[in-house]
Design a protein around this motif. Structure first.
Motif: not given
Length: 199
Positions: A100-116
């Motif tokens: 559950a923690e890794l899923i949450t972290d991955k979602i945040a990472e994917m969103l930030l990377y797409q924007k960056a």
């Protein structure tokens, strides 16, 4: 701060529907006899069972899709360490919580990377690639006696490859640069009173 940001983004995505789990019907993890689990094969099986229990085989955030098994890349040591001391049920509980923690972290990472990524120029891309190569050399020197092949073998035990690790480091650097330029100026420095109260 990172964990708070990840949790906030995760909750918003679940509510807004941007996170789209794809998979079969939910299944509860099967109970074990309580014997100690040892070895990467058993750990991998428990990770697979955990993915089934979440009913998520892959998840899509906007235009990017990631397989459930990819979430555990680079984290296999955690399971193997836990497997040495925990019963099957305890290990399954740990894997479920960590998933559950890794899923949450991955979602945040994917969103930030797409924007960056929208702001990357060819010049910046070259600098990032040079930085990543330097970081890999540091890891090989510090942890693998300067032998790249040893590092590659270690990555294999973690379910990943050198190219995938390079891509991961690259993403982390892109995200860190984005957060530094975009978020840090907007974060108010705590006052002395705030620090004293927190301490």
């Amino acid at each position: 701060m990172r964990k708070f940001l990840a949790i906030s983004v995760g909750v918003l995505l679940f509510v807004s529907g941007c996170f789209q789990p794809i998979g079969g019907p939910s299944q509860k993890p099967t109970s074990s006899s309580g014997s100690k689990k040892k070895g990467t094969a058993e750990s991998s099986a428990i990770v697979a069972d955990s993915a089934k229990s979440f009913a998520v085989e892959r998840m899509t955030v906007q235009t990017e899709t990631v397989e459930a098994t990819e979430l555990w890349r680079g984290h296999r040591d955690e399971i193997d360490e836990k497997a040495r001391v925990a019963s099957g049920d305890e290990l399954r509980g740990f894997v479920a919580q960590r998933s559950a923690e890794l899923i949450t972290d991955k979602i945040a990472e994917m969103l930030l990377y797409q924007k960056a990524s929208l702001r990357q120029t060819p010049e910046v891309e070259k600098r990032i690639d040079a930085y990543v190569d330097g970081e890999i050399r540091k890891i090989v020197t510090a942890k693998h006696e300067g032998l790249q092949r040893r590092y590659e073998k270690y990555l294999e035990t973690q379910g990943t490859t050198l190219d995938e690790e390079r891509a991961t480091l690259r993403r982390q650097f892109v995200i860190a640069g984005f957060l530094e330029t975009e978020l840090r100026p907007k974060v108010a420095e705590p006052t002395r009173a705030d620090l004293v109260e927190a301490f």
